[in-house]
Design an enzyme around this catalytic site. Sequence first.
Site, mmCIF file in Angstrom:
data_model
loop_
_atom_site.group_PDB
_atom_site.id
_atom_site.type_symbol
_atom_site.label_atom_id
_atom_site.label_comp_id
_atom_site.label_asym_id
_atom_site.label_seq_id
_atom_site.Cartn_x
_atom_site.Cartn_y
_atom_site.Cartn_z
ATOM 1 C CD GLU A 61 -2.602 1.413 2.526
ATOM 2 O OE1 GLU A 61 -3.508 2.270 2.558
ATOM 3 O OE2 GLU A 61 -2.323 0.686 3.498
ATOM 4 C CB ALA A 91 5.945 14.029 -2.520
ATOM 5 C CD GLN A 126 6.203 18.622 -8.648
ATOM 6 O OE1 GLN A 126 5.348 19.125 -9.374
ATOM 7 N NE2 GLN A 126 5.992 18.397 -7.355
ATOM 8 C CE1 TYR A 179 15.408 13.814 -12.696
ATOM 9 C CE2 TYR A 179 14.840 15.632 -11.245
ATOM 10 C CZ TYR A 179 15.688 15.066 -12.169
ATOM 11 O OH TYR A 179 16.814 15.737 -12.568
ATOM 12 N N GLY A 180 9.209 11.728 -11.430
ATOM 13 C CA GLY A 180 8.063 11.019 -10.863
ATOM 14 C C GLY A 180 7.793 9.701 -11.565
ATOM 15 C CB ALA A 211 -2.742 11.838 -6.394
#
Length: 256
Positions: free
Chosen positions: A117, A122, A128, A132-133, A161
């Site tokens: 879970e 972040a 950003q 990278y995300g 999100a």
Amino acid sequence: MSEPLAKRIKHEDPLIPEEPVESEIKARDTSAKQEEELGILQFKYVHNDGSASNLRFLCELKDIFRQQLPQMPPEYIVRLVFDRQHKSVCAIKKINGTLRVIGGICYRPVKEMRFGEIAFCAVKTEEQVRGYGTRLMNQTKHLSREHDGLDHFLTYADNFAVGYFKKQGFHQSITMERSRWAPYIKDYEGATLMECFINPHLDYLDIPRMIRRQRRVVENKIRSLTDEAVRPGLKVFREGVKSIDLTEIPGVLEAG
């Protein structure tokens, strides 16, 4: 976490137009992967094992979660990040010669049920829109599979999100049997439960190359079935003919 869209990459071969989401994901992952190869960026699987290096990275990650997730109580973030049952994957960047955490994902693996879970996800604001995300999520899938034996992720995503998680392969249709996950997951109001399957055969660290390889296979198959011969145009209409049978058009029968 909601990561803004990166610029799209144009594909030179128009045979199979890329879907916008596919193009964006491939572009973001490729950019971050190149920084890894140059030694600028790295990803580390960390947990509270008492070691000085892991505690340092977890402290930096905790601060990022507090900054990027202001709706979360600080004490709740601290408790989960340093909980020995939770694992984290940190995105670490070399900045002015020093390794600094710029983002991460914290999750709780339920090893006996082979799922995890995701609690927090972040990336620092100034880091950003650089891929990278996307790379962070791919690394997390890879490392959680290798270290914890997971084959699914679940997460409760807020409205901001949901879009990010959809781009990372999550969906709102839960395919796992409820008895497998329900006893371990707490319900959250105002959030959407999402699931992602972690494919045991997929190389999450080299998705761009995999996509290029798949496209080549499809394109080669299309070319093998395509008649590329150029035939002369019809002249019968200049001679006063009003209509002809479809089968009389050169190439129609050959095309099937």
